[in-house]
Design a protein around this motif. Structure first.
Motif, PDB file in Angstrom:
ATOM      1  N   ASP B  77      33.845  12.391  11.812  1.00  0.00           N
ATOM      2  CA  ASP B  77      32.706  11.475  11.319  1.00  0.00           C
ATOM      3  C   ASP B  77      33.660  10.135  11.169  1.00  0.00           C
ATOM      4  OD1 ASP B  77      30.989   9.729  10.137  1.00  0.00           O
ATOM      5  OD2 ASP B  77      30.557  11.260   8.891  1.00  0.00           O
ATOM      6  N   ARG B  80      33.438   8.273   7.787  1.00  0.00           N
ATOM      7  CA  ARG B  80      34.103   8.781   6.603  1.00  0.00           C
ATOM      8  C   ARG B  80      35.667   8.589   6.412  1.00  0.00           C
ATOM      9  NH1 ARG B  80      32.240  14.630   4.970  1.00  0.00           N
ATOM     10  NH2 ARG B  80      33.726  15.225   3.226  1.00  0.00           N
ATOM     11  N   TYR B 692      32.209  12.710   0.454  1.00  0.00           N
ATOM     12  CA  TYR B 692      32.249  11.785   1.301  1.00  0.00           C
ATOM     13  C   TYR B 692      32.292  10.417   0.877  1.00  0.00           C
ATOM     14  CZ  TYR B 692      30.056   8.686   4.896  1.00  0.00           C
ATOM     15  OH  TYR B 692      29.934   7.650   5.899  1.00  0.00           O
TER      16      TYR B 692
END
Lengths: 66, 723
Positions: B77, B80, B692
């Motif tokens: 991701d 992130r 996160y």
């Protein structure tokens, strides 16, 4: 794009890579960071900085594999 | 509301015909190379086909399988923030350019392993080793490296041991810790033995390798006192001095000093143990750091040179594709048949558990973007695999007769060129005493007979490739160049490994006695260093003096230990996947795990329980201890003292093999229990990932930035400070 400018670009790229990879550019980065984040402060001179960095590295050995 | 579609840079599912054409071409080229390798029967093929098959397969694996794992299985991701971004302290956490980090990571994972293992495995022929290196890396080794790097990155750079403890439990964690420590001891002993075997009775090699110590000390002083931080000029000076030492080695050999540098194996063992201890106690700027610069540059330079040399020289493969030893298991280099021993002998280059320590060490703390785990973890391992393929080529282009004369145990080959020639003939190959003498003279060594350990063989292969590719007939120079380059980074591994082992031991002992944990506390530091050096020193000495041949006995143990660590890493990875609710993707690490566990446990089983005294440690022990009780001396032992040595060594080795297998079993059983519990009660699973945080960095995922990545970087005035 002339041959010379390509060669100059390639040379700059290699020099940049080696300076980054060997940690030679760490001091310049440290000085630049100090200027933006703590304006007005006096950065360590290079000798003190490198000594400090070596002593920190002494505490955390890098694993080398087979 | 507007009807015009806004371009979405992240979603590109359109099929670009140009890309399809390129990847079709790559696949076809790779398939042709494999085809040539597969169809060659009783005829020599060019080494180029092996390189082509490797590169084609790597490209496909990287483009498709690694991307699939990154996107679907791990779910990288890019929004992130990585620990490097979140915890940036300019010391251990620091976002680092992907290309620079790739260099660091590769330098940390690649050492002598991918060079030595394939050379030994060449006794099975070039084909089994090559297939395992290429297929193994695509499906197992590179997957392990990337997955562990990703999981560690998501957990703020936790080590493999910490992850094992958190994910599996204290038992698995403790087993992993013991495994890591044990494998390091064996690894260091085996690598040190490779250096000893390369330096013994070779004044040229001994002198030039010994000179690396004062050169490194000088560089360290230069960097600390004269020109702090000027690494590049220091390294250039160091490499200049190193080449000078190499040339001077040739003069020394012919001079009166030659005898001073002609040392026995026992003396060299003593020197190495003292050196290892001193290097571990000294501050790293004196010896370790400068040596590391030298060895990294030499390593990358020489590997690149080897690849170029193979392409220019296009040598033919003299080795058989598959030898009889692959099936009957009677090979002189190491005992045992193709399954499982090819997969044990070649660890680094195909699947290496040791990498999990690097991938859960400094690298995850420096990575800029999550998507870069593919380039650094998977790509870095592909590069190491390429080194291994080059090594198996270098070992397979030399004459098989010479290969067996160099790699069989001294006891089998006897003391003269005549006896060595006869022993090689008995193995089914041929080399005359004159040819043996000529081969040694060509590289200016006293003898090449029984120069076991892999390094001399690789050096002979490399010297042939280099002198064919670059001309000049400097085979002796290239031989010693190759020896020094291997010795250089083996010694770096010995330094660094002893130090890491010392830190681990101090940390563990710190639980019992607090001051031990302070790594600068002198008594603790000396005590822990002595234990670590004593550990590998014992195996080194025992191996070097082993009448059965140390490499022959210890290399399988090293392979088993390394693959054991891989089993632990893959178990941790599979457990995390299952606990994160990704059971349907668990096969990605699960299949390599099953394969690796099967191989390791079969090998351990054979090493412990085989009735064949050539293969099983305890069968060996029984044979020699029975004879010893009867007062007999069995060859290769020459006296009762050597008989006793064999009995002790086989006992220790057998117990270790059994112990390693037991640890793997404990970890796997414990992990299975945890996985079953997680599947039954998914709500009990706690998330061990760091929370996160949105990322503000923009950086490309791969080596070359895509158009979208470039415009995204331009949009924020990007960190990309380099063309």
């Amino acid at each position: 794009m002339t041959v010379t400018s390509t060669a100059v670009r390639a040379w700059r790229g290699i020099r940049w890579y080696l300076r980054e990879a060997t940690g030679e550019s760490a001091y310049d980065r440290y000085v630049a960071k100090g200027c933006t984040e703590h304006p007005g402060s006096v950065p360590m001179d290079r000798r003190t900085f490198e000594r400090h960095r070596q002593d920190l590295e002494n505490q955390r050995p890098q694993q080398r594999c087979c | 509301m507007t009807t015009t579609k806004t371009p979405q840079p992240q979603q590109r599912r359109t099929l670009d015909p140009r890309k399809i054409a390129i990847w079709t071409a790559v696949s076809v080229a790779g398939a042709i190379c494999w085809g040539v390798i597969a169809l060659a029967r009783d005829e020599e093929i060019s080494a180029i086909w092996l390189l082509g098959a490797a590169l084609g397969t790597y490209a496909i694996g990287y483009r498709f399988y690694a991307k699939f794992i990154a996107k679907r299985v791990l779910g990288v991701d890019n929004t992130r923030a990585t620990p490097a971004e979140r915890k940036n302290n300019g010391v251990d956490f620091e976002p680092t350019d992907r290309r620079v980090l790739f260099g660091h990571h590769f330098a940390a994972i690649a050492g002598a392993g991918p060079l030595v293992g394939p050379v030994l495995a060449a006794q099975m022929g070039y084909l089994p080793g090559t297939i395992w290196i290429i297929v193994g890396v695509i499906l197992a080794g590179a997957v392990q490296d990337m997955v562990i790097l990703f999981f560690s990155m998501r957990r703020d750079g936790k080590s493999l041991g910490q992850m094992a403890r958190e994910e599996i439990g204290p038992v698995g964690g403790a087993a992993a810790l013991i495994g890591v420590f044990a494998i390091m001891i064996i690894l260091l002993a085996v690598l040190a033995m490779v250096v000893v075997n390369a330096m013994a009775v070779s004044p040229w090699a001994t002198f030039s390798i010994a000179m690396t110590i004062p050169i490194a000390l000088f560089m360290g002083f230069y960097l600390r006192v004269i020109r702090p931080g000027r690494v590049m000029e220091t390294t250039v000076i160091g490499i200049g001095l190193l080449l000078l030492a190499l040339i001077a080695g040739g003069w020394i050999e012919g001079s009166a000093l030659g005898d001073t540098f002609t040392l026995s194996k026992e003396t060299l063992v003593f020197c190495l143990i003292v050196y290892g201890f001193v290097a571990s106690v000294l501050p790293i700027w004196m010896l370790l750091t400068p040596r590391d610069y030298l060895s990294t540059f030499m390593k990358i330079g020489t590997i690149a040179l080897l690849a170029v040399g193979i392409v220019i020289a296009r040598p033919m493969m003299k080795n058989e594709a598959v030898t009889d030893f692959a099936l009957n298991g009677n090979g002189p280099v190491f005992a045992g048949s193709l399954f499982p021993f090819v997969f044990i002998t070649i660890a680094c280059g195909a699947l290496s558990g040791f990498h999990a320590l690097v991938a859960s060490g400094t690298t995850p703390k420096m990575i800029e973007k999550e998507s870069q785990v593919r380039m650094i973890g998977y790509g870095g391992m592909l590069a190491e695999s390429f080194v291994a393929v080059s090594a198996i080529i270098a070992a397979s282009i030399i004459d098989p007769g010479l290969y067996y004369a160099m790699n069989s145990p001294a006891a089998l080959l006897g003391t003269s060129l005549q006896s060595a020639s006869e022993a090689v003939t008995a193995l089914g190959f041929s080399i005359t005493p004159d040819q043996l003498a000529a081969a040694a003279a060509a590289v200016e060594e006293q003898t090449l007979v029984a120069r076991t350990g892999g390094a001399p063989t690789l050096a002979v292969g490399m010297s042939q490739i280099f002198s064919a590719a670059f001309g000049g007939g400097m085979q002796a120079f290239w031989y010693h160049f190759a020896i020094m380059f291997e010795a250089l980074f083996i010694l770096t591994t010995v330094d660094a490994g002893t130090r890491v082992g010392r830190f681990m031991l101090q940390d563990t002992l710190g639980n019992v006695y607090k001051p031990m944990r302070n790594v600068s506390w002198r008594p603790g530091l000396i005590f822990a260093s002595a234990i670590v050096v004593g550990g590998w020193g014992y195996f080194l000495y025992a191996g070097v003096t082993d009448p059965l041949g140390g490499i022959n006995q210890l290399f399988p143990l090293f392979g088993i230990a390394n693959q054991l660590l891989a089993a632990i890493a893959l178990t941790v990875a599979t457990t995390i996947l299952i606990k994160r609710g990704k059971l349907k993707w668990a096969w990605v690490t699960g299949i390599p795990l099953v394969w690796d566990a099967t191989v390791t446990l079969t090998a351990s089983y054979q090493k412990v329980f085989s009735d064949d005294p050539k293969l099983g440690f305890f069968a060996q022990r029984t044979k020699f201890s029975d004879a010893l009780d009867a007062g007999q001396v069995l060859p290769p032992a020459k006296n009762l003292d050597e008989m006793g040595k064999i009995v002790t060594n086989t006992t220790v080795d057998g117990i270790l093999a059994a112990f390693f297998a037991l640890i793997v079993i404990v970890v796997i059983v414990d992990a299975t229990r945890i996985c079953l519990r997680a599947l039954r009660n998914p709500e009990t699973v706690t998330n061990t990932e760091a929370p996160y945080v949105r990322s503000n960095l923009v950086a490309p995922a791969g080596l070359i930035a895509t158009k979208e990545e470039k415009s995204a970087m331009a949009a924020i005035g990007g960190p990309e400070n380099q063309p």
